[in-house]
Design an enzyme around this catalytic site. Structure first.
Site, mmCIF file in Angstrom:
data_model
loop_
_atom_site.group_PDB
_atom_site.id
_atom_site.type_symbol
_atom_site.label_atom_id
_atom_site.label_comp_id
_atom_site.label_asym_id
_atom_site.label_seq_id
_atom_site.Cartn_x
_atom_site.Cartn_y
_atom_site.Cartn_z
ATOM 1 N N ASN A 112 0.857 -1.194 0.000
ATOM 2 C CA ASN A 112 0.000 0.000 0.000
ATOM 3 C C ASN A 112 0.887 1.235 0.000
ATOM 4 O O ASN A 112 1.354 1.695 1.051
ATOM 5 C CB ASN A 112 -0.916 -0.021 1.224
ATOM 6 N N GLU A 113 1.131 1.761 -1.168
ATOM 7 C CA GLU A 113 2.037 2.884 -1.350
ATOM 8 C C GLU A 113 1.368 4.206 -0.961
ATOM 9 O O GLU A 113 0.155 4.254 -0.741
ATOM 10 C CB GLU A 113 2.504 2.931 -2.809
ATOM 11 N N PRO A 114 2.154 5.294 -0.846
ATOM 12 C CA PRO A 114 1.566 6.602 -0.550
ATOM 13 C C PRO A 114 0.395 6.927 -1.464
ATOM 14 O O PRO A 114 0.457 6.696 -2.679
ATOM 15 C CB PRO A 114 2.742 7.558 -0.793
ATOM 16 N N THR A 134 10.401 1.929 -3.389
ATOM 17 C CA THR A 134 10.127 0.527 -3.095
ATOM 18 C C THR A 134 10.872 -0.372 -4.063
ATOM 19 O O THR A 134 11.468 -1.391 -3.674
ATOM 20 C CB THR A 134 8.616 0.251 -3.170
ATOM 21 N N SER A 143 -2.613 5.554 -0.750
ATOM 22 C CA SER A 143 -3.599 4.495 -0.507
ATOM 23 C C SER A 143 -4.678 4.988 0.457
ATOM 24 O O SER A 143 -4.393 5.695 1.433
ATOM 25 C CB SER A 143 -2.912 3.251 0.068
#
Length: 637
Positions: free
Chosen positions: A169-171, A188, A173
């Site tokens: 869940n990246e920035p 990532t 999300s």
């Protein structure tokens, strides 16, 4: 809420402060912490078994949970812990990704856990990295529905990425996001690059459980190890909830614990500046740390700090203890001044009362341990030069071959040259054939690993000869733990420790230098340091060890904080250049080195920038101005 029978407060260092919004516990080592987390999981499994209920676990991958899985496997084999009632759901998987790819999380989980316990195959759920694009959306919906069919996750194990991601869940999300496909953040992908032998090989997409899915777990434990996680851990625990740091959503979960090692916790307010949290027991070490911090905060040299500066910044207790800023400033200034020496091996016939090293013996036997075949010159090339120049018997010990960091193109170049020089060489022909036909899943053959190791060895000898060390004092240890042919290394064994012990026992050193930098992207530095610590433990009773001092340097990723430095070795502009030229001998590590982390600078540039920065910090504190400084911290064994 009670933390599943495990008293983290007693086992680790816990303190509730006004700064922290998530329960967290700090341990001296990740191994100690991992054993405790594994015990909590085992207790949950057994309790569910007694109730004749399934135990539903959400599992993570990456380096953080490996020791947890190792301990669970040990408990299964030695203590009878059964996984027959366990149902698992993994957080994520790269997309697209074949199950049999050694970089897949399917492969990871089976290698580290599932192949070694009695879990039922039908109870293992890992996102399918080969589901078709047309079916992907429904597949993700079904994944969440299957979790819900079991009543949700009883326990969710997490790591944290430097972007603040949990799962993938990246920035950006959303707090209510469900299982879905996602595009990976560049950071990532950079962090994953070592495992894939380059960022270009890292998939750009993944399937991940959503924030909402994770938050529905009854219990969440997040693991964070190492200095590289310190900033994001602080932001997550102390910052505001934000979609730009998805892990902050865990502040809203009422049964979450962050389990940290010392390095990962180092930026937390209660650790970095405890005087802002509570009254302190002012040790000499804490006083120096506080004064260095205050100097940086006020942008003043130490000797110009005033009583008002201390009182205005939460340090009135220290001032009351010391009397006046004037006396405290002089005391701390002198402490830092005494760390600076141009004689890292000790200055002969000098009063060493206030010097970091002993004056006797005037000529010392010294071992510089280098995890990879270039860490010696990258991390302490100036000190290395000074020790040789001042007449000490310097031995260089390269702990690993470093072969994994030689690119296929570089190896192919050397193999082709060898073929031209020796037309009858069938081994060179076989190496060329292997490299030209190598697929991404192929592990280097023994012959290829040997060639890559020889490349690194030849470069190292070029550098040590340039620095004036005779070849007989250069030792290539080739520790067995490293020789797997893959980024994932083996565990330390007696074979590794014996090699280390034999060299130390042979040289009987007065000084040992070793890499204390644990932030290298694939963990080799830590294993090499552990091998030294274990060797020292075994050799401690030998009489020559009474006169052996150990100095730790840091590598290309981080430097010691100023207040941690116990020996600072200044470098002249000429030495800076000599160090640069020594690094240049390691040609295979120039121009796009494979394991440089998220820093695109070449290692020689990083080293010079870091050494200049250390010198500037000393100068900003009011000490003499130098071109560059290399820093060391003593290890007491």
């Amino acid at each position: 809420m009670i933390k599943e029978d495990i008293n983290f407060k007693e086992a680790g260092r816990f303190e509730e402060t006004r700064f922290e919004k998530i329960h967290n516990v700090i341990f001296d080592s990740s191994k100690e912490a991992s054993l405790l987390v594994a015990q909590e999981i085992a207790n949950l499994i057994q309790r569910k078994e007694e109730l004749n209920e399934p135990c539903v676990l959400g599992l993570a991958t990456g380096s953080s949970p490996i020791k947890v899985y190792e301990e669970l496997v040990r408990m299964h084999k030695e203590e009878g812990l059964s996984f027959k009632n366990v149902v698992t759901f993994n957080l994520d998987e790269y997309y697209p990704m074949d199950k049999d790819n050694i970089q897949s999380y399917f492969y990871f989980m089976h290698e580290h856990l599932f192949n070694h316990v009695d879990i039922k195959a039908e109870n293992i759920n890992i996102p399918d990295g080969k589901v078709s694009a047309e079916e992907l959306r429904q597949y993700c919906i079904d994944y969440d529905m299957k979790i819900n069919s079991y009543g949700g996750l009883d326990f969710q194990l997490l790591g944290i990425g430097r972007t603040g991601h949990i799962g993938f869940n990246e920035p950006g999300s959303h707090v209510n996001s469900a299982t879905r496909s996602i595009t990976l953040d560049h950071i990532t992908r950079v962090d994953a690059a070592p495992a894939f032998l380059g960022v270009d090989n890292v998939p750009r997409k993944a399937i991940t459980m959503g924030i909402g899915t994770v938050k529905n777990a009854k219990r969440i434990v997040l693991l964070a190890w190492g200095i590289s996680k310190a900033d994001i851990v602080k932001e997550t625990i102390e910052g505001e909830i934000s979609s730009q740091v998805p892990a902050t959503y865990l502040q809203e979960h009422n049964n979450t614990t962050f389990v940290l090692d010392t390095e990962a916790s180092s930026e937390l307010t209660r650790v970095k500046t405890p005087w802002l949290v509570k009254s302190c027991l002012w040790t000499d070490e804490l006083k120096l740390k506080a004064v260095v911090w205050l100097s940086g905060l006020t942008n003043k040299p130490i000797l110009k700090l005033t009583d008002k500066d201390y009182n205005d910044n939460g340090m009135s207790g220290l001032l009351a203890e010391e009397g006046t800023a004037y006396h405290l400033n002089i005391k701390m200034f002198n402490t830092l001044q005494h760390t600076i020496t141009g004689w890292p091996g000790g200055k002969p016939n000098a009063d060493d009362t206030y010097r970091p090293e002993r004056s006797e013996p005037a000529k010392k036997r010294i071992i510089i341990f280098s995890p990879h075949p270039d860490d010696d010159v990258i991390s302490m090339g100036g000190t290395f030069d000074r020790l040789v120049e001042q007449g000490h018997e310097v031995h260089i010990a390269y702990q690993t071959s470093g072969n994994i960091a030689v690119s296929n193109d570089e190896a192919l170049k050397f193999a082709e040259v060898s073929t031209v020089l020796n037309s009858a060489s069938t081994e060179s022909d076989s190496i060329i054939d292997f490299l030209k036909n190598k697929s991404k899943n192929d592990i280097d053959s023994v012959a290829v690993r040997k060639l890559k190791g020889l490349i690194r060895r030849s470069e190292s000898l070029g550098a040590t000869r340039y620095m004036g060390v005779p070849d007989e004092n250069v030792h290539f240890l080739d520790l067995p733990f490293y020789e797997t042919g893959t980024v994932k290394k083996g565990n330390l064994t007696d074979a590794d420790i014996d090699i280390m012990c034999n060299l130390i026992d042979k040289v009987k050193p007065h000084q040992i230098y070793a890499a204390g930098d644990l932030a290298d992207p694939h963990g080799t530095h830590k294993v090499c340091l552990d091998s030294l610590f274990e060797a020292l433990k075994r050799l401690k009773s030998n009489s020559y060890m009474d006169d052996c001092w150990v100095w730790l340097y840091r590598g290309a990723w981080h430097e010691w904080e100023t207040y941690e430095i116990e020996m600072a070795v200044p470098m002249s502009p000429d030495q800076v250049l000599k160090k640069r030229y020594a690094i240049f001998y390691h040609q295979s590590q120039k121009d796009g080195v494979m394991f440089q982390g998220d820093d695109s600078r070449e290692f020689w540039v990083r080293a010079e920038d870091r050494n200049r920065a250390t010198a500037k910090k000393y100068n900003d504190l009011g000490l003499a101005e130098y071109a560059a400084i290399e820093a060391f911290k003593r290890y007491h064994f």
